[in-house]
Motif scaffolding. Structure first.
Motif, mmCIF file in Angstrom:
data_model
loop_
_atom_site.group_PDB
_atom_site.id
_atom_site.type_symbol
_atom_site.label_atom_id
_atom_site.label_comp_id
_atom_site.label_asym_id
_atom_site.label_seq_id
_atom_site.Cartn_x
_atom_site.Cartn_y
_atom_site.Cartn_z
ATOM 1 N N PRO A 1 3.976 -5.151 3.797
ATOM 2 C CA PRO A 1 4.647 -6.574 3.933
ATOM 3 C C PRO A 1 5.899 -6.576 3.443
ATOM 4 O O PRO A 1 6.594 -7.592 4.308
ATOM 5 C CB PRO A 1 3.876 -7.319 2.908
ATOM 6 N N TYR A 2 6.465 -5.860 2.802
ATOM 7 C CA TYR A 2 8.081 -5.933 2.443
ATOM 8 C C TYR A 2 8.885 -4.872 3.021
ATOM 9 O O TYR A 2 10.308 -4.871 2.581
ATOM 10 C CB TYR A 2 8.205 -6.099 0.829
ATOM 11 N N GLY B 1 -2.359 -4.186 11.379
ATOM 12 C CA GLY B 1 -3.199 -3.890 10.433
ATOM 13 C C GLY B 1 -2.264 -3.073 9.201
ATOM 14 O O GLY B 1 -2.313 -3.125 8.293
ATOM 15 N N ILE B 2 -1.383 -2.245 9.831
ATOM 16 C CA ILE B 2 -0.262 -1.553 9.197
ATOM 17 C C ILE B 2 0.716 -2.540 8.374
ATOM 18 O O ILE B 2 1.092 -2.376 7.384
ATOM 19 C CB ILE B 2 0.379 -0.373 10.017
ATOM 20 N N LYS B 3 1.007 -3.477 9.222
ATOM 21 C CA LYS B 3 1.940 -4.469 8.874
ATOM 22 C C LYS B 3 1.648 -5.141 7.763
ATOM 23 O O LYS B 3 2.222 -5.642 6.864
ATOM 24 C CB LYS B 3 2.409 -5.574 10.064
ATOM 25 N N HIS C 1 1.020 -1.131 -0.008
ATOM 26 C CA HIS C 1 -0.079 0.019 -0.191
ATOM 27 C C HIS C 1 0.822 1.342 0.050
ATOM 28 O O HIS C 1 1.715 1.513 1.155
ATOM 29 C CB HIS C 1 -0.996 -0.056 1.154
ATOM 30 N N ARG C 2 0.953 1.923 -1.275
ATOM 31 C CA ARG C 2 1.890 3.053 -1.331
ATOM 32 C C ARG C 2 1.595 4.209 -0.417
ATOM 33 O O ARG C 2 2.680 4.803 0.156
ATOM 34 C CB ARG C 2 2.067 3.385 -2.627
ATOM 35 N N GLY C 3 0.488 4.507 0.089
ATOM 36 C CA GLY C 3 0.113 5.493 0.911
ATOM 37 C C GLY C 3 0.653 5.293 2.341
ATOM 38 O O GLY C 3 1.438 5.987 2.931
ATOM 39 N N PHE D 1 4.808 5.128 7.002
ATOM 40 C CA PHE D 1 5.419 4.264 8.214
ATOM 41 C C PHE D 1 6.622 3.536 7.846
ATOM 42 O O PHE D 1 6.731 3.213 6.641
ATOM 43 C CB PHE D 1 4.038 3.100 8.540
ATOM 44 N N LYS D 2 7.528 3.045 8.809
ATOM 45 C CA LYS D 2 8.424 2.404 8.676
ATOM 46 C C LYS D 2 8.621 1.472 9.814
ATOM 47 O O LYS D 2 7.835 1.621 10.927
ATOM 48 C CB LYS D 2 9.746 3.347 8.715
#
Length: 65
Positions: A63-64, A57-59, A7-9, A14-15
């Motif tokens: 995923p990569y 949810g963010i993870k 998800h590019r947004g 997030f990192k």
């Protein structure tokens, strides 16, 4: 099974840390800065960790990373 798409947004916002926690930027530091104190603006520059209940949810969106 095909690869999952990031998800590019979410990837821009997030990192992941080395231990797998999700790092985020603090809000309220983009405009109307004249009415905020220097101490408040200084603390908004620092990054914060996402709450552990929101992290799964963010993870899933990044995923990569």
């Amino acid at each position: 099974m095909p690869k999952m798409k990031t998800h590019r947004g979410a990837a821009k916002r997030f990192k992941l840390t080395g231990t797998g926690k999700v790092k985020r930027r603090k809000a309220f530091h983009s405009h109307i800065l004249t009415s905020k104190t220097a101490k408040r603006k200084r603390n908004l520059r620092k990054s914060a960790l996402l709450d552990e209940r929101d992290a799964p949810g963010i993870k899933r969106l990044i995923p990569y990373l």
